[in-house]
Design a protein around this motif. Structure first.
Motif, PDB file in Angstrom:
ATOM      1  N   MET A   1       5.039  11.043  63.844  1.00 44.43           N
ATOM      2  CA  MET A   1       6.206   9.756  63.409  1.00 44.43           C
ATOM      3  C   MET A   1       5.411   9.774  62.220  1.00 44.43           C
ATOM      4  O   MET A   1       6.757   8.865  61.192  1.00 44.43           O
ATOM      5  N   LEU A   2       4.624   9.824  61.012  1.00 45.12           N
ATOM      6  CA  LEU A   2       4.492   9.042  59.859  1.00 45.12           C
ATOM      7  C   LEU A   2       6.366  10.018  59.142  1.00 45.12           C
ATOM      8  O   LEU A   2       6.532   9.144  58.435  1.00 45.12           O
ATOM      9  N   ASN A   3       6.214  11.448  59.394  1.00 40.26           N
ATOM     10  CA  ASN A   3       7.050  12.027  59.144  1.00 40.26           C
ATOM     11  C   ASN A   3       8.470  11.274  58.709  1.00 40.26           C
ATOM     12  O   ASN A   3       9.332  11.219  58.177  1.00 40.26           O
ATOM     13  N   GLU A   7      10.916   9.842  56.227  1.00 40.01           N
ATOM     14  CA  GLU A   7      12.809  10.411  56.357  1.00 40.01           C
ATOM     15  C   GLU A   7      13.465   8.767  56.220  1.00 40.01           C
ATOM     16  O   GLU A   7      14.488   8.382  55.810  1.00 40.01           O
ATOM     17  N   LEU A   8      12.692   7.907  57.102  1.00 38.77           N
ATOM     18  CA  LEU A   8      14.544   6.851  57.350  1.00 38.77           C
ATOM     19  C   LEU A   8      13.378   6.060  55.961  1.00 38.77           C
ATOM     20  O   LEU A   8      14.313   5.434  55.391  1.00 38.77           O
ATOM     21  N   VAL A   9      12.305   5.262  55.995  1.00 38.58           N
ATOM     22  CA  VAL A   9      12.753   4.491  54.339  1.00 38.58           C
ATOM     23  C   VAL A   9      13.541   5.468  52.758  1.00 38.58           C
ATOM     24  O   VAL A   9      13.700   4.554  52.264  1.00 38.58           O
ATOM     25  N   GLU A  71       3.568   1.918  66.036  1.00 39.08           N
ATOM     26  CA  GLU A  71       2.307   2.749  66.687  1.00 39.08           C
ATOM     27  C   GLU A  71       2.541   1.538  67.495  1.00 39.08           C
ATOM     28  O   GLU A  71       2.281   2.149  69.201  1.00 39.08           O
ATOM     29  N   ALA A  72       1.671   0.368  67.125  1.00 41.48           N
ATOM     30  CA  ALA A  72       1.124  -1.240  68.103  1.00 41.48           C
ATOM     31  C   ALA A  72       2.094  -1.114  68.670  1.00 41.48           C
ATOM     32  O   ALA A  72       1.754  -1.887  69.956  1.00 41.48           O
TER      33      ALA A  72
END
Length: 74
Positions: A1-3, A7-9, A71-72
């Motif tokens: 999810m970090l990637n 990518e979104l940012v 994530e939360a």
């Protein structure tokens, strides 16, 4: 999810995703202003089907903060 978040940012701010890490600070490192934050939050809400209040948006200081928030709240 970090990637996915990086990518979104990068896409939203017209940056090279290779220059971003989870430690990247939005204001200090990327010079993100309040309009950028609003647009980024809208993109996060759309992408992850979540809601972000103004107070929550103000607490998102780094890419890692965004990751933890998504994530939360996913």
């Amino acid at each position: 999810m970090l990637n996915q978040i990086i990518e979104l940012v990068a896409d939203e701010l017209n940056l090279d995703s290779k220059t971003l890490t989870k430690e990247t600070r939005l204001q200090e490192d990327l010079n993100v202003d309040s309009l950028d934050v609003v647009e980024l939050v809208m993109k996060l809400e759309e992408e992850f089907n979540i809601e972000v209040t103004d107070e929550q948006a103000a607490s998102l200081k780094t890419i890692e903060d965004i990751l933890n928030f998504v994530e939360a709240n996913k």
